[in-house]
Design an enzyme around this catalytic site. Structure first.
Site: not given
Lengths: 352, 352
Positions: B84-85, B173, B199, B264, B313-314
């Site tokens: 996704v990054g 997420i 807003p 991140r 990072h899983i």
């Protein structure tokens, strides 16, 4: 106003209740004898000090049996245990002497349910392997691959839209686990009723509607084994449930299924589970309780299994819950020695 | 029907897509060049083999920059990343050459949300300490105490009826995490809006109603730090968010609070977090990403902290999600080289 020493009621405390101790120690009508060493209460010390006690505070590590009750003598009115379980208390002896039992059910439901969901996630997502990978200096040389460290997903996805949770033991804690898992998109719930228990279709329909499940169904043991994606053992211990999860049961489970035991260690055959994990009959396991506890050494076959997460029977160990349990344990023993109704007493006559 | 070799379109695959590879390899109009060694794709190999490629399949470990695009030449139409990054892709260069980018957002939302809840529970419930306790042979000599291994409870209880979850980054997420936590009885949700974002009171009111929260409120950073019982970092990386969670931020957090980073690594200052854990400014941390990754050795200060759970990072590593990600990555590159619309393309012009 000084009390006559002869009128002081004696309470023996085998397990320090921390923040709840002042409820007992700050009263001038009680004599409180405390075990203070950093190990479980010594039996000889207890037998010596319990003489003439009106109340005893225990945990699951302290055996409450005929010897102890006889040592205390006829003054003993109440045993207050900081636990929901009562395997360590001889109920027949308690009945003979009309001794009340205070205990701490219900309070720990949410804490245990949290830990059950945690263990399910840890077993699925392979945290034993992945946290070791990092500690063993492997992250810097990790060759990322799409399926590295993958496990079955607890939640449903648009492309994998059904998931079945199974319960061996379907009481309060199971209901609390189900409520949490419903938010992960679990679609089907199955459980095995207690032998001889009447069906509860109205209760089941209500739970199914509340959690928007496609189905909620009582099943037999083989179906529970075959159909569960994640299986929670939340049954009580004892002869009736001993090793219900054995090799034949585990062989019927899915290769991607996960077993969680937050109930009693004796329900699961440890040797069979270790073999099931080593040979890939199931995906993983998360255990808060183990049949051999506390004799679960580093050499125990389950402790060495990479796909098995083992924590030392701490399902209810949260600051909030344990403070409540300690407070209730103190209130239970206090009421008992004062001859008042014990706030949460075990109705044990039907259990003998 | 044999194809003319000159008409074959070339795809270079830096990362094997497992079960999705046949989508590419079983076509006779493609030439598929695969990196097959058990380490990240070698740069020199890639520069040599990418010449004349129409498409490249990459993961976050492969830098897509001017050098690579120039090496490929004018045939290059699409870069498909299984992520996704897109920090590893130079968007300006892609724009100059009108190269499409395929990526895999959304699909991983549920898998990452599951892992975020898992990390929150693990950090609260001290699984680093308790699993080590068992592995280190301590269970047989465990002196059970009411407050041994206790941590703050994620779920609410009748006696502790409010709980606040905070989000630094409040996208898909975060919403999926919130849905799960609502079932644990979380009562309040706070988040920091992106700087300059309008807003969204209607969206917020809808989320609050859906999850039966007492409140759902945008707040500033200091309030997020002070009020969160559990804080999820789910913000994107980059200069704007770098070290937003620093020593002053951590000093404002509650001593019983838990920090989870599934966003991140760069958002959290590792040195400050290690100090916060060592000195008890906060209760614990669960990290799927770390600022220095993949250079997170066993000597990294966070890896040595008993109250810090680190996984490599899983967050999206589930069988279901990664199969979908691999399939979409293959479909994206295939469509791109055939000149068809890429199914899930990054609209990157606004991001440059």
């Amino acid at each position: 106003m000084a009390m006559n020493a002869a009128r002081l009621r004696k309470i023996v405390v085998c397990k320090d209740l921390g923040s709840a101790m002042p409820l007992l120690t700050e009263r001038d009508d009680l004599e409180v004898i405390r075990w203070t060493e950093d190990r479980p209460c010594d039996r000889a010390w207890l037998l010596e000090n319990v003489v003439g006690a009106s109340g005893i505070v225990v945990c699951f590590q302290d055996q409450v049996d005929r010897e102890l009750v006889n040592a205390a003598g006829p003054s003993l009115r109440v045993v207050s245990t900081i636990s929901v379980g009562y395997d360590h208390i001889d109920l027949k002896v308690m009945a003979e002497h009309k001794i009340q039992i205070g205990y701490t059910p219900d309070i720990l439901t949410d804490a245990v349910a949290d830990s059950a969901v945690m263990l399910a996630l840890m077993a699925s997502r392979r945290t034993g392997e992945t946290t070791s990978f990092v500690k063993n200096n492997q992250w810097p040389v990790f060759n990322w691959m799409p399926f590295a460290f993958c496990g079955p997903q607890l939640s449903t996805t648009p492309f994998s839209p059904t998931r079945t949770v199974g319960f061996l033991g379907f009481g309060r804690i199971a209901h609390a686990v189900l409520a949490r898992l419903a938010a992960f998109g679990i679609t089907h719930c199955i459980y095995t009723p207690r032998p001889g228990a009447a069906p509860q279709p109205a209760r089941d329909a209500q739970l199914q509607a509340r959690h928007r499940l496609a189905a909620l169904t009582p099943v037999d043991l083989p179906t529970l084994a075959r159909a569960s994606d994640v299986l929670f053992v939340l049954a009580p211990g004892g002869a009736r449930t001993r090793h219900l999860v054995d090799a034949p049961f585990l062989r019927q489970m899915k290769a991607t299924s996960v077993l969680v035991n937050n109930g009693r260690g004796s329900v699961v055959d440890s040797a069979a589970l270790a073999r099931a994990l080593a040979e890939g009959w199931i995906w993983g396991a998360g255990l808060d309780v183990v049949d051999e506890e506390p004799e679960v050494t580093a050499a125990h076959p389950l402790v060495g299994e990479p796909r098995c997460v083992v924590i030392p029977h701490i399902g209810s160990a949260t600051l909030e819950t344990r403070a409540e349990m300690a407070g209730l344990t103190a209130q239970n023993v206090l009421a008992g020695v004062l001859g008042e109704p014990v706030p949460v007493a075990l109705e044990y006559s039907a259990l003998i």
